[in-house]
Design an enzyme around this catalytic site. Sequence first.
Site, mmCIF file in Angstrom:
data_model
loop_
_atom_site.group_PDB
_atom_site.id
_atom_site.type_symbol
_atom_site.label_atom_id
_atom_site.label_comp_id
_atom_site.label_asym_id
_atom_site.label_seq_id
_atom_site.Cartn_x
_atom_site.Cartn_y
_atom_site.Cartn_z
ATOM 1 N N GLU A 142 0.810 -1.215 0.000
ATOM 2 C CA GLU A 142 0.000 0.000 0.000
ATOM 3 C C GLU A 142 0.844 1.266 0.000
ATOM 4 O OE1 GLU A 142 -2.644 -3.268 1.116
ATOM 5 O OE2 GLU A 142 -0.658 -2.654 1.819
ATOM 6 N N HIS A 211 -10.307 -5.562 10.259
ATOM 7 C CA HIS A 211 -11.037 -5.327 9.015
ATOM 8 C C HIS A 211 -12.339 -4.563 9.260
ATOM 9 C CE1 HIS A 211 -8.269 -8.523 7.980
ATOM 10 N NE2 HIS A 211 -8.521 -8.320 6.694
#
Length: 406
Positions: A142, A211
């Site tokens: 990322e 998450h």
Amino acid sequence: MASLQMAALLSAPSTPVPSDRVRLGALRLSASSSSAARNGGALVVRSEAKVSGGGASARGLSLITHAVAEKAAAASSADSKPGHELLLFEALREGLDEEMERDPTVCVMGEDVGHYGGSYKVTKGLATKYGDLRVLDTPIAENSFTGMGIGSAMTGLRPVVEGMNMGFLLLAYNQISNNCGMLHYTSGGQFKIPIVIRGPGGVGRQLGAEHSQRLESYFQSIPGLQMVACSTPYNAKGLMKAAIRSENPVVLFEHVLLYNLKERIPDEEYVLSLEEAEMVRPGEHVTILTYSRMRYHVMQAAKTLVNKGYDPEVIDIRSLKPFDLYTIGNSIKKTHRVLIVEECMRTGGIGASLRSAIIDNFWDYLDAPILCLSSQDVPTPYAGTLENWTVVQPEQIVAAVEQLCK
């Protein structure tokens, strides 16, 4: 593990969802709630809310005070309305597709965004249509591909960076903060950073703590960023197109549990403002400010409140940075009471900033303390029952309004 969880969600058999109903968790919620969006100088009202005229005068007149109660009749004629029905993730894809077709500098990058079509299929089919250079699959890195997106924006492209999960973008926080938000300033205006950073977030169904993060408050304090949160297929498409066309870096928050929300949207092109709230339900007794998934918890609570004799005004703030204090202020001047409902964390969350802004600007119009319902300051539990306990539920919203209106 994250990819396996997402693949499992996508591969599960799906059943058709009626256009006016959607099931979120254990609640039966309406997906065709009244909504209004300004188009230039006029106030354009969709669904069953009817307001005529434009400008400031339209905001306080011709209010439908029982729009929630009248929703069933309006929903029955949904099939006869012009436009086409899309799920929220399809609306995002349609907006992205239209912008890529219109502007060859628009490109997409992220993990599995190419021929796999993205973890939630927002980019499905775009790699075949536009090629691997404009829809670029990246490694699981990322920090690297977000930095690459920022660099490409500096050189004239308009990249859309997808985080497979918004929590993963914490790995790119340095790039988003020190580069994305500040390079226009630190370069003395020599560079613009027209980049969109988007992806799923929020509390899903037992996705675990890592998450189920709500990162709005993390990015809120970064100078130079704009932030918006979509909640319906209509505003998802309009905000996606507006974010891509913006000269500023924009973070677009999508909720993982809203991707299968269905709504009829116009066939003609439209672009929404990145800085305007949406009047969901006009009312008189209390202003309820919310966004993203909590919009549907609020509308569920509104049905109960109407039956109890209350008339709440519901506003989807949409723009998390900056706040639309014009719309919010006009509502407060009418109702004199405010309830903020968010899924973000209570400490340092969007609600805390919004409450501060309201106190600074509209203190004299308040007849009661501002109440704020937020998620608890704990990591989201994996167990479904405990997960629900950490997030605001409609019953809490009803109780809060009753307390405010005593």
